[in-house]
Scaffold this motif. Structure first.
Motif, PDB file in Angstrom:
ATOM      1  N   THR A  59      45.695  55.187  22.015  1.00  0.00           N
ATOM      2  CA  THR A  59      45.954  55.613  23.554  1.00  0.00           C
ATOM      3  C   THR A  59      44.545  56.229  24.125  1.00  0.00           C
ATOM      4  O   THR A  59      44.361  56.830  23.241  1.00  0.00           O
ATOM      5  CB  THR A  59      47.905  56.701  23.352  1.00  0.00           C
ATOM      6  OG1 THR A  59      47.368  57.214  22.375  1.00  0.00           O
ATOM      7  CG2 THR A  59      48.391  55.438  23.486  1.00  0.00           C
ATOM      8  N   ASN A  62      43.365  57.514  29.890  1.00  0.00           N
ATOM      9  CA  ASN A  62      43.107  55.628  31.178  1.00  0.00           C
ATOM     10  C   ASN A  62      43.707  54.729  31.934  1.00  0.00           C
ATOM     11  O   ASN A  62      45.181  55.461  31.958  1.00  0.00           O
ATOM     12  CB  ASN A  62      42.235  54.704  30.597  1.00  0.00           C
ATOM     13  CG  ASN A  62      42.452  53.503  29.659  1.00  0.00           C
ATOM     14  OD1 ASN A  62      44.029  53.844  29.500  1.00  0.00           O
ATOM     15  ND2 ASN A  62      41.628  53.448  28.892  1.00  0.00           N
ATOM     16  N   GLU A  63      43.534  54.696  33.300  1.00  0.00           N
ATOM     17  CA  GLU A  63      44.434  53.744  33.796  1.00  0.00           C
ATOM     18  C   GLU A  63      45.906  52.999  32.950  1.00  0.00           C
ATOM     19  O   GLU A  63      46.506  53.189  33.233  1.00  0.00           O
ATOM     20  CB  GLU A  63      43.960  52.691  35.153  1.00  0.00           C
ATOM     21  CG  GLU A  63      42.955  53.406  35.392  1.00  0.00           C
ATOM     22  CD  GLU A  63      41.301  54.032  35.527  1.00  0.00           C
ATOM     23  OE1 GLU A  63      41.439  53.833  34.141  1.00  0.00           O
ATOM     24  OE2 GLU A  63      40.810  54.554  36.601  1.00  0.00           O
ATOM     25  N   GLN A  64      45.640  52.219  32.119  1.00  0.00           N
ATOM     26  CA  GLN A  64      46.360  51.556  30.801  1.00  0.00           C
ATOM     27  C   GLN A  64      46.805  52.222  30.265  1.00  0.00           C
ATOM     28  O   GLN A  64      48.123  51.424  29.706  1.00  0.00           O
ATOM     29  CB  GLN A  64      45.026  50.583  30.841  1.00  0.00           C
ATOM     30  CG  GLN A  64      45.094  49.308  31.187  1.00  0.00           C
ATOM     31  CD  GLN A  64      44.384  48.150  30.563  1.00  0.00           C
ATOM     32  OE1 GLN A  64      43.178  48.332  30.527  1.00  0.00           O
ATOM     33  NE2 GLN A  64      45.416  46.954  30.591  1.00  0.00           N
ATOM     34  N   GLY A  65      46.818  53.527  29.963  1.00  0.00           N
ATOM     35  CA  GLY A  65      46.833  54.722  29.146  1.00  0.00           C
ATOM     36  C   GLY A  65      45.939  54.011  27.678  1.00  0.00           C
ATOM     37  O   GLY A  65      46.323  54.838  26.319  1.00  0.00           O
ATOM     38  N   PHE A  66      45.495  53.170  26.559  1.00  0.00           N
ATOM     39  CA  PHE A  66      44.818  52.388  25.983  1.00  0.00           C
ATOM     40  C   PHE A  66      43.662  52.224  26.497  1.00  0.00           C
ATOM     41  O   PHE A  66      43.263  51.949  27.262  1.00  0.00           O
ATOM     42  CB  PHE A  66      45.712  51.667  25.104  1.00  0.00           C
ATOM     43  CG  PHE A  66      45.929  50.148  25.920  1.00  0.00           C
ATOM     44  CD1 PHE A  66      45.064  49.223  25.302  1.00  0.00           C
ATOM     45  CD2 PHE A  66      46.928  49.908  27.110  1.00  0.00           C
ATOM     46  CE1 PHE A  66      45.191  48.033  25.800  1.00  0.00           C
ATOM     47  CE2 PHE A  66      46.885  48.724  27.323  1.00  0.00           C
ATOM     48  CZ  PHE A  66      45.788  48.115  27.060  1.00  0.00           C
ATOM     49  N   THR A  67      43.004  51.982  24.870  1.00  0.00           N
ATOM     50  CA  THR A  67      41.431  50.836  25.121  1.00  0.00           C
ATOM     51  C   THR A  67      41.860  50.983  23.418  1.00  0.00           C
ATOM     52  O   THR A  67      42.299  51.021  22.699  1.00  0.00           O
ATOM     53  CB  THR A  67      40.408  52.197  24.753  1.00  0.00           C
ATOM     54  OG1 THR A  67      39.407  51.300  25.191  1.00  0.00           O
ATOM     55  CG2 THR A  67      39.731  52.584  23.508  1.00  0.00           C
ATOM     56  N   ASP A  80      36.328  43.975  29.323  1.00  0.00           N
ATOM     57  CA  ASP A  80      36.246  45.472  30.258  1.00  0.00           C
ATOM     58  C   ASP A  80      35.719  44.616  31.623  1.00  0.00           C
ATOM     59  O   ASP A  80      34.614  44.647  31.736  1.00  0.00           O
ATOM     60  CB  ASP A  80      35.040  45.663  29.584  1.00  0.00           C
ATOM     61  CG  ASP A  80      35.772  47.368  30.422  1.00  0.00           C
ATOM     62  OD1 ASP A  80      36.126  47.607  30.957  1.00  0.00           O
ATOM     63  OD2 ASP A  80      34.946  48.506  30.571  1.00  0.00           O
ATOM     64  N   LEU A  84      39.098  48.527  33.529  1.00  0.00           N
ATOM     65  CA  LEU A  84      40.491  46.987  32.809  1.00  0.00           C
ATOM     66  C   LEU A  84      40.373  46.612  31.467  1.00  0.00           C
ATOM     67  O   LEU A  84      39.414  45.892  31.955  1.00  0.00           O
ATOM     68  CB  LEU A  84      41.300  46.635  33.427  1.00  0.00           C
ATOM     69  CG  LEU A  84      42.055  47.914  35.200  1.00  0.00           C
ATOM     70  CD1 LEU A  84      43.108  46.343  35.810  1.00  0.00           C
ATOM     71  CD2 LEU A  84      42.474  48.943  34.422  1.00  0.00           C
ATOM     72  N   TRP A  85      41.420  46.153  30.777  1.00  0.00           N
ATOM     73  CA  TRP A  85      40.812  45.048  29.284  1.00  0.00           C
ATOM     74  C   TRP A  85      41.529  44.201  30.066  1.00  0.00           C
ATOM     75  O   TRP A  85      42.632  44.179  30.164  1.00  0.00           O
ATOM     76  CB  TRP A  85      41.312  46.544  28.395  1.00  0.00           C
ATOM     77  CG  TRP A  85      40.638  46.862  27.236  1.00  0.00           C
ATOM     78  CD1 TRP A  85      40.519  48.499  27.596  1.00  0.00           C
ATOM     79  CD2 TRP A  85      39.208  46.436  27.383  1.00  0.00           C
ATOM     80  NE1 TRP A  85      38.946  48.852  26.615  1.00  0.00           N
ATOM     81  CE2 TRP A  85      38.369  47.398  26.371  1.00  0.00           C
ATOM     82  CE3 TRP A  85      38.692  45.516  26.608  1.00  0.00           C
ATOM     83  CZ2 TRP A  85      36.618  47.895  25.833  1.00  0.00           C
ATOM     84  CZ3 TRP A  85      37.668  45.503  25.804  1.00  0.00           C
ATOM     85  CH2 TRP A  85      36.467  46.658  25.336  1.00  0.00           C
ATOM     86  N   LEU A  86      41.152  42.852  29.627  1.00  0.00           N
ATOM     87  CA  LEU A  86      42.075  41.400  30.131  1.00  0.00           C
ATOM     88  C   LEU A  86      41.556  41.247  28.545  1.00  0.00           C
ATOM     89  O   LEU A  86      40.638  40.698  28.019  1.00  0.00           O
ATOM     90  CB  LEU A  86      40.886  41.371  30.914  1.00  0.00           C
ATOM     91  CG  LEU A  86      41.417  41.678  32.078  1.00  0.00           C
ATOM     92  CD1 LEU A  86      40.259  40.930  33.429  1.00  0.00           C
ATOM     93  CD2 LEU A  86      42.387  42.064  32.416  1.00  0.00           C
TER      94      LEU A  86
END
Length: 115
Positions: A59, A62-67, A80, A84-86
């Motif tokens: 956690t 950031n926008e997604q709440g995780f990395t 990236d 946003l991670w895809l």
């Protein structure tokens, strides 16, 4: 919150991680540790992978709440895209491509109907 997914690793490495995190499913570790411990676990596991693979997700604000980060051959690529991670999976070249103009009905379902 930290999630680590290990693939094709030794039982000894999994046992090492179980000192810090719980293992609700084989190769999946979950826990709440500091950033220092998270980075040390990454370094320890990275040195002991020996052909295995590892993904670490935690956690953050950031926008997604995780990395996340990954090493080894997981069968997926992390991208990236502007913060946003895809997750990209390889295309199965042996799978038949969808036919153009298909309405989604299978050929066998329409076999009993006259043309």
């Amino acid at each position: 919150m930290l999630v680590m997914v290990l693939e094709r690793v030794t039982p000894g490495l999994r046992g090492e991680l179980s000192r810090w995190l719980i293992e609700p499913r084989a190769g999946v570790f979950v826990g709440s540790v500091s950033a220092l411990v998270r980075d040390q676990l990454w370094d320890i596991c990275g040195k002991r992978l020996h052909g295995g693979a590892m993904t670490q997700i935690w956690t953050t604000n950031n926008e997604q709440g995780f990395t996340l980060r990954s090493t080894g051959d997981t069968g997926r690529q992390l991208r990236d895209c502007e913060g946003l991670w895809l997750v990209c999976r390889p295309w199965d070249k042996q799978a038949p491509a969808p036919s153009e103009g298909s309405d989604g009905a299978s050929a066998s379902a329409n076999a009993d109907q006259p043309a």
